[in-house]
Design an enzyme around this catalytic site. Structure first.
Site, short mmCIF file in Angstrom:
data_model
loop_
_atom_site.label_atom_id
_atom_site.label_comp_id
_atom_site.label_asym_id
_atom_site.label_seq_id
_atom_site.Cartn_x
_atom_site.Cartn_y
_atom_site.Cartn_z
N SER A 21 -12.74 4.28 5.50
CA SER A 21 -13.33 3.77 7.06
C SER A 21 -14.55 4.47 7.40
O SER A 21 -14.88 5.55 7.09
CB SER A 21 -12.15 4.11 8.03
OG SER A 21 -11.16 2.86 8.14
N ASN B 185 -10.09 0.46 0.67
CA ASN B 185 -9.05 0.35 1.75
C ASN B 185 -9.61 0.80 2.87
O ASN B 185 -10.08 1.90 3.18
CB ASN B 185 -8.13 1.33 1.27
CG ASN B 185 -7.38 0.84 0.00
OD1 ASN B 185 -7.82 0.10 -0.86
ND2 ASN B 185 -6.14 1.38 -0.12
N THR B 186 -9.27 -0.05 4.07
CA THR B 186 -9.77 0.15 5.42
C THR B 186 -8.50 -0.15 6.35
O THR B 186 -8.01 -1.06 6.38
CB THR B 186 -10.98 -0.68 6.08
OG1 THR B 186 -12.12 -0.33 5.04
CG2 THR B 186 -11.38 -0.37 7.36
N ASP C 128 2.61 5.32 -5.16
CA ASP C 128 1.83 6.52 -4.86
C ASP C 128 2.85 7.83 -5.04
O ASP C 128 3.39 8.00 -4.41
CB ASP C 128 1.49 6.33 -3.48
CG ASP C 128 0.83 7.64 -3.10
OD1 ASP C 128 0.47 8.58 -3.85
OD2 ASP C 128 0.05 7.72 -2.15
N ASP D 166 0.82 -1.29 -0.11
CA ASP D 166 0.01 -0.23 -0.05
C ASP D 166 0.94 1.29 0.13
O ASP D 166 1.85 1.17 0.57
CB ASP D 166 -1.00 -0.06 0.95
CG ASP D 166 -1.87 1.12 1.21
OD1 ASP D 166 -2.58 1.34 0.30
OD2 ASP D 166 -2.35 1.21 2.68
N HIS D 167 0.53 2.15 -0.77
CA HIS D 167 1.42 3.44 -0.87
C HIS D 167 2.76 3.57 -1.05
O HIS D 167 3.44 3.93 -0.15
CB HIS D 167 0.86 4.49 0.48
CG HIS D 167 -0.49 4.94 0.57
ND1 HIS D 167 -0.93 5.76 -0.26
CD2 HIS D 167 -1.80 4.46 1.09
CE1 HIS D 167 -2.17 6.12 0.13
NE2 HIS D 167 -2.70 5.03 0.81
N GLY E 101 -9.16 5.72 2.00
CA GLY E 101 -9.76 6.48 3.15
C GLY E 101 -11.28 6.12 3.25
O GLY E 101 -12.01 7.07 3.71
O1 G3H Z 1 -2.97 4.52 3.99
C1 G3H Z 1 -2.40 4.47 4.80
C2 G3H Z 1 -2.38 3.95 6.12
O2 G3H Z 1 -3.88 4.08 7.05
C3 G3H Z 1 -1.43 4.52 6.96
O3 G3H Z 1 -0.74 3.54 7.38
O4 G3H Z 1 0.39 4.08 9.46
O5 G3H Z 1 0.86 1.90 8.29
O6 G3H Z 1 1.69 4.18 7.19
P1 G3H Z 1 0.82 3.59 7.96
P1 13P Z 2 -8.65 4.87 6.25
O1 13P Z 2 -7.68 5.71 7.05
O2 13P Z 2 -9.95 5.50 6.03
O3 13P Z 2 -8.93 3.54 6.93
O4 13P Z 2 -8.04 4.38 4.90
C1 13P Z 2 -7.10 3.43 4.55
C2 13P Z 2 -6.52 3.37 3.50
O5 13P Z 2 -6.48 4.21 2.41
C3 13P Z 2 -5.19 2.58 3.35
O6 13P Z 2 -4.58 2.74 2.00
ZN ZN Z 3 -4.39 4.86 1.06
#
Ligand code: G3H
Ligand code: 13P
Ligand code: ZN
Length: 306
Positions: A212, A252-253, A103, A81-82, A210
């Protein structure tokens, strides 16, 4: 079974449901997610950020995910992720991840195209699929810098997908990372018209970050045991389901899992002050993660699709 992210998302896109992406960086969170997936017979994407990799080490995270996948009856994919660090992205591509995200959304358009294209070439050679992002999702956590939302431009999205050959696209339609997504009462609103325009001009599966829900009941529970969380609005279930009908195939959550885990740990420490066994402290948190993920999978409509 271990799964190919691209196949999961293409199937979801055709079936008009979404596959849940959930972040993990330890065994209990991963097991809670997998228990939920098995119970609802849903495919799930197990995701690690670069900061999760820095925390636990990639070999541990890969081994946890592969171990879970080996015995699971449902398809489980492993996703980075990212991704922003080329070294970590390459390592993931060669360590058995099903997919990676590059990203470069904070970069100017042309540089985002160049960086994404480069990762697509590297990843596709290894049979790994690629998620990219255009526009910027708001919020700030370890993996994402503090950002303002910059909505995805549909025409640019079309050009970006054509030029990069990425497999999935993360779109900015109003969400932010973290617990504080929308400021002001009644502001929890996704730009669904914009999503429709993006959908018309792109054919690949679209991703919502994002996402959640930030359940008020869970926030209250965490607060009851000492968490300092303010009232907040997450993404309402009905809007999320509408976004899925309009082309979102991966949701994504992370934050919802964090709140549930945190509330459960705090409660156990409060209720059992003499208990020093980590299993007694983390076991209920694992169950809390399972409950949250089950709730999410029901909203995404992916139950029974595994
Ligand atoms: O989308 C990203 C996460 O919610 C942030 O995750 O604190 O593991 O980098 P992290
Ligand atoms: P939330 O912070 O809304 O859970 O989003 C998580 C996310 O986008 C992980 O890539
Ligand atoms: Zn994200």
């Amino acid at each position: 079974m271990f799964a190919d992210t691209k196949k999961l998302l293409e199937k979801a896109s055709a079936g008009k449901y979404a596959v849940g992406h959930f972040n993990f960086s330890n065994m209990e969170v991963l097991q809670g997610m997998v228990q939920a997936a098995e119970k609802l017979k849903a495919p799930v994407i197990l995701a690690t950020t670069e900061s999760a990799v820095q925390y636990a080490g990639m070999p541990y995270l890969v081994a946890l995910a592969k171990t879970a996948a080996q015995s699971a009856k449902v398809p489980l994919a492993l996703h980075l992720d990212h991704g922003t660090d080329m070294k970590i992205i390459r390592e993931a591509i060669h360590s058995g991840y099903s997919s990676v995200m590059i990203d470069a959304s904070h970069e100017p358009f042309e540089r985002n195209v160049r960086m994404t294209k480069k990762i697509v070439q590297l990843a596709h050679r290894q049979g790994v699929s690629v998620e990219a992002e255009l526009g910027t999702i708001g919020g700030a956590e370890d993996a994402v810098r503090a950002r303002k939302i910059l909505y995805t431009n549909p025409l640019k999205a079309q050009e970006f997908v054509e030029r990069t050959g990425c497999d999935f696209l993360a779109v900015a339609i109003g969400t932010s990372h973290g617990a504080y997504k929308f400021s002001g009462a009644g502001k929890a609103k996704l730009q669904l018209d914009l999503l429709q325009e993006i959908r018309k001009r792109t054919k690949i599966p679209l991703v919502l970050h994002g996402a959640s829900r930030v359940s008020p009941a869970l926030v209250q529970e965490a607060r009851k045991y000492g968490a300092r969380l303010k009232d907040a609005q997450g993404v309402p279930d009905a809007q999320l389901q509408q976004a899925i009908r309009q082309g979102i195939s991966k949701v994504n959550t992370d934050t919802d899992i964090r709140i549930a885990f945190d509330a459960a740990v705090r409660k156990t420490l409060h209720d059992q002050p003499k208990d020093i066994d980590p299993r007694h402290i983390l076991g209920p948190a694992r169950d809390a993660v399972q409950r949250v993920v089950e709730q999410r999978l029901r909203v995404l409509g992916s139950g029974g699709r595994g």
